[in-house]
Design a protein around this motif. Structure first.
Motif, mmCIF file in Angstrom:
data_model
loop_
_atom_site.group_PDB
_atom_site.id
_atom_site.type_symbol
_atom_site.label_atom_id
_atom_site.label_comp_id
_atom_site.label_asym_id
_atom_site.label_seq_id
_atom_site.Cartn_x
_atom_site.Cartn_y
_atom_site.Cartn_z
ATOM 1 N N ARG A 38 -0.696 14.200 30.116
ATOM 2 C CA ARG A 38 0.250 15.247 29.694
ATOM 3 C C ARG A 38 0.817 14.830 28.353
ATOM 4 N N LEU A 39 0.556 15.617 27.344
ATOM 5 C CA LEU A 39 0.954 15.293 25.981
ATOM 6 C C LEU A 39 2.198 16.066 25.577
ATOM 7 N N ASP A 40 2.964 15.507 24.664
ATOM 8 C CA ASP A 40 4.149 16.169 24.123
ATOM 9 C C ASP A 40 3.721 16.983 22.903
ATOM 10 N N PRO A 41 3.717 18.312 23.002
ATOM 11 C CA PRO A 41 3.262 19.134 21.879
ATOM 12 C C PRO A 41 4.028 18.867 20.581
ATOM 13 N N ALA A 42 5.346 18.734 20.671
ATOM 14 C CA ALA A 42 6.154 18.517 19.467
ATOM 15 C C ALA A 42 5.794 17.203 18.790
ATOM 16 N N ALA A 43 5.503 16.173 19.573
ATOM 17 C CA ALA A 43 5.138 14.877 19.007
ATOM 18 C C ALA A 43 3.815 14.949 18.252
ATOM 19 N N GLY A 69 2.940 17.718 16.545
ATOM 20 C CA GLY A 69 3.063 18.706 15.482
ATOM 21 C C GLY A 69 3.031 20.157 15.927
ATOM 22 N N TYR A 70 3.050 20.414 17.221
ATOM 23 C CA TYR A 70 3.081 21.795 17.718
ATOM 24 C C TYR A 70 4.507 22.117 18.141
ATOM 25 N N GLY A 71 5.278 22.631 17.197
ATOM 26 C CA GLY A 71 6.698 22.837 17.397
ATOM 27 C C GLY A 71 7.072 24.082 18.163
ATOM 28 N N ILE A 72 6.147 25.038 18.281
ATOM 29 C CA ILE A 72 6.500 26.264 18.999
ATOM 30 C C ILE A 72 5.439 26.608 20.043
ATOM 31 N N THR A 73 5.920 27.246 21.084
ATOM 32 C CA THR A 73 5.059 27.792 22.134
ATOM 33 C C THR A 73 5.392 29.265 22.254
ATOM 34 N N VAL A 74 4.353 30.083 22.287
ATOM 35 C CA VAL A 74 4.513 31.535 22.339
ATOM 36 C C VAL A 74 3.695 32.065 23.503
ATOM 37 N N PHE A 75 4.238 33.050 24.195
ATOM 38 C CA PHE A 75 3.478 33.781 25.199
ATOM 39 C C PHE A 75 3.128 35.132 24.608
ATOM 40 N N ALA A 76 1.869 35.491 24.678
ATOM 41 C CA ALA A 76 1.391 36.762 24.135
ATOM 42 C C ALA A 76 0.860 37.615 25.270
ATOM 43 N N MET A 77 1.355 38.847 25.340
ATOM 44 C CA MET A 77 0.886 39.808 26.322
ATOM 45 C C MET A 77 -0.077 40.743 25.604
ATOM 46 N N VAL A 78 -1.335 40.725 26.048
ATOM 47 C CA VAL A 78 -2.399 41.448 25.357
ATOM 48 C C VAL A 78 -2.870 42.611 26.211
ATOM 49 N N LYS A 90 1.999 41.843 22.366
ATOM 50 C CA LYS A 90 3.442 41.649 22.341
ATOM 51 C C LYS A 90 3.680 40.153 22.543
ATOM 52 N N THR A 91 4.545 39.575 21.729
ATOM 53 C CA THR A 91 4.757 38.131 21.808
ATOM 54 C C THR A 91 6.207 37.792 22.105
ATOM 55 N N SER A 92 6.378 36.651 22.765
ATOM 56 C CA SER A 92 7.704 36.105 23.032
ATOM 57 C C SER A 92 7.660 34.616 22.739
ATOM 58 N N LEU A 93 8.550 34.184 21.862
ATOM 59 C CA LEU A 93 8.669 32.778 21.484
ATOM 60 C C LEU A 93 9.548 32.067 22.498
ATOM 61 N N THR A 94 9.103 30.935 23.004
ATOM 62 C CA THR A 94 9.934 30.200 23.953
ATOM 63 C C THR A 94 11.094 29.544 23.215
ATOM 64 N N ILE A 95 12.233 29.573 23.834
ATOM 65 C CA ILE A 95 13.426 28.932 23.287
ATOM 66 C C ILE A 95 13.588 27.546 23.905
ATOM 67 N N ARG A 96 13.329 27.477 25.193
ATOM 68 C CA ARG A 96 13.495 26.216 25.911
ATOM 69 C C ARG A 96 12.612 26.277 27.157
ATOM 70 N N THR A 97 12.080 25.144 27.555
ATOM 71 C CA THR A 97 11.316 25.036 28.797
ATOM 72 C C THR A 97 12.149 24.225 29.775
ATOM 73 N N SER A 98 12.539 24.845 30.872
ATOM 74 C CA SER A 98 13.377 24.154 31.844
ATOM 75 C C SER A 98 12.567 23.597 33.011
ATOM 76 N N LYS A 99 11.317 24.053 33.152
ATOM 77 C CA LYS A 99 10.449 23.521 34.193
ATOM 78 C C LYS A 99 9.013 23.649 33.730
ATOM 79 N N ASP A 100 8.258 22.582 33.901
ATOM 80 C CA ASP A 100 6.848 22.563 33.528
ATOM 81 C C ASP A 100 6.129 21.649 34.509
ATOM 82 N N SER A 101 5.848 22.175 35.687
ATOM 83 C CA SER A 101 5.236 21.388 36.756
ATOM 84 C C SER A 101 3.761 21.736 36.868
ATOM 85 N N PRO A 102 2.898 20.800 36.513
ATOM 86 C CA PRO A 102 1.469 21.082 36.669
ATOM 87 C C PRO A 102 1.071 21.049 38.136
#
Length: 166
Positions: A58-63, A65-74, A139-151
């Motif tokens: 499990r990698l840290d995206p920000a570490a 260089g991936y500073g943003i996560t977006v969800f796109a509804m297509v 349609k896109t939504s930029l994540t502000i914060r992730t409070s849970k990320d359980s694989p």
């Protein structure tokens, strides 16, 4: 192999490996109350049956260089099977798309996308996603914060329990 064919030891193995996929077989065997050889046989059986699909760091995206996560509804123009598969093949070739799920209802797909910054995401959106064949809207939504990320999945018993009544 189905959820009903897994016994308590199999479930303990799955739970332990989901928690720490780097655990040695000796440590895993001790944790689930087996000796190493039968534990390894069970793990191999779970792998061969496709219950265990892989092991990942499990990698840290920000570490990285991936500073943003977006969800796109297509939404697609056509939901013909060959059009759905063509879209899936297109996004499979886009490394920024980390997850792609086909939905029922108004939206055809939801994508999880990572990007270094908003400018990079905007370029990806306009050059790779909205221009894909058969795309009607995005349609896109930029994540502000992730409070849970359980694989993985919750492992409490052989079958899921959704009865929360009382």
């Amino acid at each position: 192999m189905t959820a009903q064919s897994l016994d308590a030891v199999d479930l303990e193995i799955l739970s332990a490996l989901q928690e720490d996929g780097r655990m040695t077989n000796v440590d895993l065997a001790a944790r689930v109350g087996l000796t190493a050889p039968p534990c390894l046989r069970r793990v191999r059986s779970l792998e061969q049956a496709g219950v265990i699909r892989g092991y990942h760091a499990r990698l840290d995206p920000a570490a990285l260089g991936y500073g943003i996560t977006v969800f796109a509804m297509v939404s697609l123009k056509s939901q013909a099977e060959h059009e759905l598969r063509a879209f899936e093949e297109h996004v499979a070739g886009l490394p920024e798309v980390r997850e792609c799920h086909m939905l029922n209802g108004e939206i055809d797909f939801i994508l999880k996308i990572v990007a270094p910054d908003l400018q990079s995401f905007q370029h990806f959106l306009t050059s790779e996603l909205t221009t894909a064949p058969n795309v009607a809207s995005v349609k896109t939504s930029l994540t502000i914060r992730t409070s849970k990320d359980s694989p993985g999945v919750p492992i409490a018993g052989a079958a899921p329990s959704f009865d929360r009544g009382g």
